[in-house]
Structure formats: structure tokens, C-alpha cells
Design an enzyme around this catalytic site. Sequence first.
Site, PDB file in Angstrom:
ATOM      1  N   ARG A  45       0.931  -1.144   0.065  1.00 23.26           N
ATOM      2  CA  ARG A  45       0.139  -0.130   0.109  1.00 23.26           C
ATOM      3  C   ARG A  45       1.079   1.165  -0.049  1.00 23.26           C
ATOM      4  O   ARG A  45       1.894   1.411   0.703  1.00 23.26           O
ATOM      5  CB  ARG A  45      -1.078   0.055   1.245  1.00 23.26           C
ATOM      6  CG  ARG A  45      -2.174  -0.853   1.261  1.00 23.26           C
ATOM      7  CD  ARG A  45      -3.211  -0.141   0.034  1.00 23.26           C
ATOM      8  NE  ARG A  45      -4.257  -1.198   0.107  1.00 23.26           N
ATOM      9  CZ  ARG A  45      -4.364  -2.054  -0.847  1.00 23.26           C
ATOM     10  NH1 ARG A  45      -3.755  -2.471  -1.538  1.00 23.26           N
ATOM     11  NH2 ARG A  45      -5.772  -2.959  -0.745  1.00 23.26           N
ATOM     12  N   HIS A  77      -1.342   1.012  -9.580  1.00 24.49           N
ATOM     13  CA  HIS A  77      -1.993   0.052  -8.654  1.00 24.49           C
ATOM     14  C   HIS A  77      -3.100  -0.886  -9.513  1.00 24.49           C
ATOM     15  O   HIS A  77      -4.275  -1.128  -9.654  1.00 24.49           O
ATOM     16  CB  HIS A  77      -3.254   0.776  -7.737  1.00 24.49           C
ATOM     17  CG  HIS A  77      -3.445   0.087  -6.651  1.00 24.49           C
ATOM     18  ND1 HIS A  77      -3.705   0.383  -5.378  1.00 24.49           N
ATOM     19  CD2 HIS A  77      -3.898  -1.309  -6.409  1.00 24.49           C
ATOM     20  CE1 HIS A  77      -4.225  -0.508  -4.531  1.00 24.49           C
ATOM     21  NE2 HIS A  77      -4.185  -1.708  -5.155  1.00 24.49           N
TER      22      HIS A  77
HETATM   23  P1  NDP Z   1      -2.272 -11.734   4.022  1.00 25.20           P
HETATM   24  O1  NDP Z   1      -2.990 -11.056   5.245  1.00 25.20           O
HETATM   25  O2  NDP Z   1      -2.640 -13.097   3.714  1.00 25.20           O
HETATM   26  O3  NDP Z   1      -0.594 -11.675   4.547  1.00 25.20           O
HETATM   27  C1  NDP Z   1      -0.245 -10.401   5.343  1.00 25.20           C
HETATM   28  C2  NDP Z   1       1.133 -10.681   5.701  1.00 25.20           C
HETATM   29  O4  NDP Z   1       1.571  -9.637   6.274  1.00 25.20           O
HETATM   30  C3  NDP Z   1       1.227 -11.922   6.793  1.00 25.20           C
HETATM   31  O5  NDP Z   1       2.380 -12.890   6.323  1.00 25.20           O
HETATM   32  C4  NDP Z   1       1.482 -10.965   8.337  1.00 25.20           C
HETATM   33  O6  NDP Z   1       2.119 -11.706   9.253  1.00 25.20           O
HETATM   34  C5  NDP Z   1       2.379 -10.095   7.353  1.00 25.20           C
HETATM   35  N1  NDP Z   1       2.228  -8.908   8.348  1.00 25.20           N
HETATM   36  C6  NDP Z   1       1.399  -8.013   8.739  1.00 25.20           C
HETATM   37  N2  NDP Z   1       1.527  -7.014   9.676  1.00 25.20           N
HETATM   38  C7  NDP Z   1       2.896  -7.241   9.731  1.00 25.20           C
HETATM   39  C8  NDP Z   1       3.927  -6.547  10.609  1.00 25.20           C
HETATM   40  N3  NDP Z   1       3.630  -5.654  11.231  1.00 25.20           N
HETATM   41  N4  NDP Z   1       5.120  -7.096  10.633  1.00 25.20           N
HETATM   42  C9  NDP Z   1       5.320  -8.280   9.928  1.00 25.20           C
HETATM   43  N5  NDP Z   1       4.579  -8.763   9.199  1.00 25.20           N
HETATM   44  C10 NDP Z   1       3.326  -8.189   9.315  1.00 25.20           C
HETATM   45  O7  NDP Z   1      -2.352 -10.686   2.882  1.00 25.20           O
HETATM   46  P2  NDP Z   1      -2.220 -10.721   1.424  1.00 25.20           P
HETATM   47  O8  NDP Z   1      -0.965 -11.721   1.181  1.00 25.20           O
HETATM   48  O9  NDP Z   1      -3.595 -11.566   0.802  1.00 25.20           O
HETATM   49  O10 NDP Z   1      -1.925  -9.340   0.878  1.00 25.20           O
HETATM   50  C11 NDP Z   1      -1.064  -8.557   1.260  1.00 25.20           C
HETATM   51  C12 NDP Z   1      -1.533  -7.326   0.925  1.00 25.20           C
HETATM   52  O11 NDP Z   1      -1.160  -6.870  -0.464  1.00 25.20           O
HETATM   53  C13 NDP Z   1      -2.834  -6.623   0.885  1.00 25.20           C
HETATM   54  O12 NDP Z   1      -3.263  -6.289   2.243  1.00 25.20           O
HETATM   55  C14 NDP Z   1      -2.689  -5.531   0.211  1.00 25.20           C
HETATM   56  O13 NDP Z   1      -2.218  -4.492   0.952  1.00 25.20           O
HETATM   57  C15 NDP Z   1      -1.670  -5.848  -1.086  1.00 25.20           C
HETATM   58  N6  NDP Z   1      -2.425  -5.986  -2.206  1.00 25.20           N
HETATM   59  C16 NDP Z   1      -1.957  -5.229  -3.253  1.00 25.20           C
HETATM   60  C17 NDP Z   1      -2.494  -5.411  -4.414  1.00 25.20           C
HETATM   61  C18 NDP Z   1      -2.483  -4.537  -5.549  1.00 25.20           C
HETATM   62  O14 NDP Z   1      -2.944  -4.502  -6.449  1.00 25.20           O
HETATM   63  N7  NDP Z   1      -1.017  -3.927  -5.690  1.00 25.20           N
HETATM   64  C19 NDP Z   1      -3.594  -6.504  -4.931  1.00 25.20           C
HETATM   65  C20 NDP Z   1      -3.846  -7.189  -3.543  1.00 25.20           C
HETATM   66  C21 NDP Z   1      -3.060  -7.024  -2.339  1.00 25.20           C
HETATM   67  P3  NDP Z   1       1.620 -12.913   9.824  1.00 25.20           P
HETATM   68  O15 NDP Z   1       1.558 -14.260   8.669  1.00 25.20           O
HETATM   69  O16 NDP Z   1       2.439 -13.404  10.781  1.00 25.20           O
HETATM   70  O17 NDP Z   1       0.167 -12.611  10.389  1.00 25.20           O
HETATM   71  C1  OXD Z   2      -6.126  -4.608  -3.211  1.00 25.99           C
HETATM   72  C2  OXD Z   2      -6.729  -5.201  -4.519  1.00 25.99           C
HETATM   73  O1  OXD Z   2      -6.276  -4.958  -2.223  1.00 25.99           O
HETATM   74  O2  OXD Z   2      -6.990  -4.805  -5.522  1.00 25.99           O
HETATM   75  O3  OXD Z   2      -5.171  -3.844  -3.826  1.00 25.99           O
HETATM   76  O4  OXD Z   2      -7.399  -6.514  -4.223  1.00 25.99           O
END
Ligand code: NDP
Ligand code: OXD
Length: 303
Positions: free
Chosen positions: A218, A266
Site C-alpha cells: 500500500r 495500482h
Molecule cells: P495476508 O493477510 O495473507 O498476509 C499478510 C502478511 O503480512 C502476513 O504474513 C503477516 O504476518 C504480515 N504482516 C502483517 N503485519 C505485519 C507486521 N507488522 N510485521 C511483519 N509482518 C506483518 O495478505 P495478502 O498476502 O493477501 O495481501 C497482502 C497485501 O497486499 C494486501 O493487504 C494489500 O495491501 C496488498 N495487495 C495489493 C494489491 C495490488 O494490486 N497492488 C492487490 C492485492 C493485495 P503473519 O503471517 O505473521 O500474520
Molecule cells: C487490493 C486489491 O487490495 O486490488 O489492492 O485487491
Amino acid sequence: MALLLHSTPERREIWGRVFAEAGELFFATEAEVTDPEEVTHIACWIPPNDLSRYPNLSAVIGVGAGTDHMPPLPEGVALSRTVAPGIEAMVRDWVVLAVLALHRDLPLYLDQATRGEWVTHKTRLARTRRVGIMGMGRIGTLVAQTLGAMDFEVLGWSRAAKAIDGVETFGGDDLDGFLSRSDILVGLLPLTDDTRGILDDRLFARLPRGAGLVQAGRGAQMDMEALRRALNGGQLLAAMLDVTDPEPLPPDHWAWADPRVIVTPHIGAQTDAEEGAQHALAVIRAGREGAPLPGLVDRARGY
Ligand code: NDP
Ligand code: OXD
């Protein structure tokens, strides 16, 4: 039980068909709702302004993977984020594209091309490049497996350290150890209070000199001026960003014109309408059966 879709017109037809086939009650717009008491689920990027209109609302379903933009919901209303293989595969594709672009010096060659310069630089084998993934969730794990199969040395950082075959994993308290070994850093974190602004001067200084940055989490996780300083000082060589601060990035922003930075607007993932509707159906069915809701967001944790 009924679902109200509060989204773009393009999604309505497909969601309507999926819900009709499943025999579930569906409203394509708020205007179609004659009895608000029927609405138990709302699927949206941002919910309608007045949720108090729906006294039996049990869950809001975010149509993307991230839900950081969601306003507070009324007491007792659950939040589910869309879990769909297409989202994960699309972001994986974008991140692999970006890692390869930095690994094979694409920003440098694109810049040379603007001047018609045929100049070669030393090429490295993938197995000599360490890629560090911040966020080893659904998407980070898929990216790690794909890059590992391409011979990159892969490291992963998450709140709780994980055991993933072929990936060296680090827990939340070992950020510095993880960073010091990441030649290309990949951002795949959700936006939370803990991750807001995490990509800053201090973090960039802990990477090996001349590292690359790939950011798909993000925009608000990165201080764009810190990125500029790291590039100007040679700490970072290049970056590829799918998310920026702000979004949209203004046309006159320095990052558009900087040959060391590639920006995409994005587009890492766009949720497939059919998959989004299937996720929403799964949420409705789980609620009916008293099973755990797919994609349930822990609002205290922030993701
Ligand atoms: P998940 O919820 O499956 O995974 C999130 C990961 O981040 C987990 O491994 C979690 O750790 C880790 N995490 C969260 N907070 C912390 C922290 N403070 N310190 C260390 N690790 C942390 O999410 P997704 O993999 O599905 O998606 C991740 C992100 O990707 C979304 O939230 C979104 O922001 C972004 N995204 C962007 C897109 C785009 O178009 N550019 C599209 C889709 C998603 P733990 O495993 O220990 O809980
Ligand atoms: C996001 C999406 O979370 O597109 O960015 O799913």
C-alpha cells in the site's frame, strides 16, 4: 438473507448470474432494495454511507484483498476481505515482472534506449540474487515459491516466522537481519498502524548498498521522499512501484520522470467478478452454517 452489491455496473451482471444460479437473494443496487431488513451482506470497495438503514447486516465483504480503506463498521458487523486465487496469481505475476525488471536492469536499459545507446552491463545469475519479501501471507508465500522455482534465493519476513520449504524466514523482531540480506526488497504487507510509513530512511539504510525495491503493498507504507533520498545517495539503485503515496500519483510527481523508477497505477490485481461473487457466496454459506467466515479480517490486528 440477501446480499447487496455496492459496486461498479460491470460487476452487476456476473454477480446477478452467480447468485441466481446459487438460489441466493441478490440486489444489484441500493435502489433495488425494497425491504432493507432483508439485507444481511454488503459487498463493496467502500460501503454505502448509511449502514444504519440495514438493521440485519451481519458482514461487509471487501471486493479486494486489502481492507485498510474501510471505515469503522457498526458493532457486530464482520469484515471479510476477498480471498480469490486470481488476485493472488495476478499480484504474483506483477511482482515477478518487477523482480525480473530490477534483476535484469530494465530501468537502466529503458533509459539508455531513450538515447539510442547500445551499452551492455554485467548480468548476474538469479541464484546470486537474494529477494526479501516483507509479508509472507497468501500472496507473499506464492511469490516466494515462484521466485524460488526460478532459482532466486528467497527470504521472507512476517509477524510470526514461518516454515516454508526453500525460504529463509524471519519473524517480526528480526527485521534488521532480514533487510541486511535482501538485494531486492519486495513489499507485500497490509496497511496497518504498524506498517504505515515502514519504508523510510532508516529501513532503506539497512539494505545492502545498491539494493532494488519492489512495492505492491500500500502506498502509505512508503515515504516517497525517503525513496528519492535513497536513490540519490546510491543506497537504492532502482524501484518498481504499483502503489504510491498519494494515489493517483500527480502527473508532475518526480517519480514519473525518474529513470530509476517504474510506476504502474495500482494494477497488481483486479478482482475477477466471478471469483469475487463466489467468495461472497462462501461467506454467506459459512455464516448460515456457523462456520468461520472466509477472509475474516481481525480489525484489532488490522488485516
Ligand atoms: P495476508 O493477510 O495473507 O498476509 C499478510 C502478511 O503480512 C502476513 O504474513 C503477516 O504476518 C504480515 N504482516 C502483517 N503485519 C505485519 C507486521 N507488522 N510485521 C511483519 N509482518 C506483518 O495478505 P495478502 O498476502 O493477501 O495481501 C497482502 C497485501 O497486499 C494486501 O493487504 C494489500 O495491501 C496488498 N495487495 C495489493 C494489491 C495490488 O494490486 N497492488 C492487490 C492485492 C493485495 P503473519 O503471517 O505473521 O500474520
Ligand atoms: C487490493 C486489491 O487490495 O486490488 O489492492 O485487491
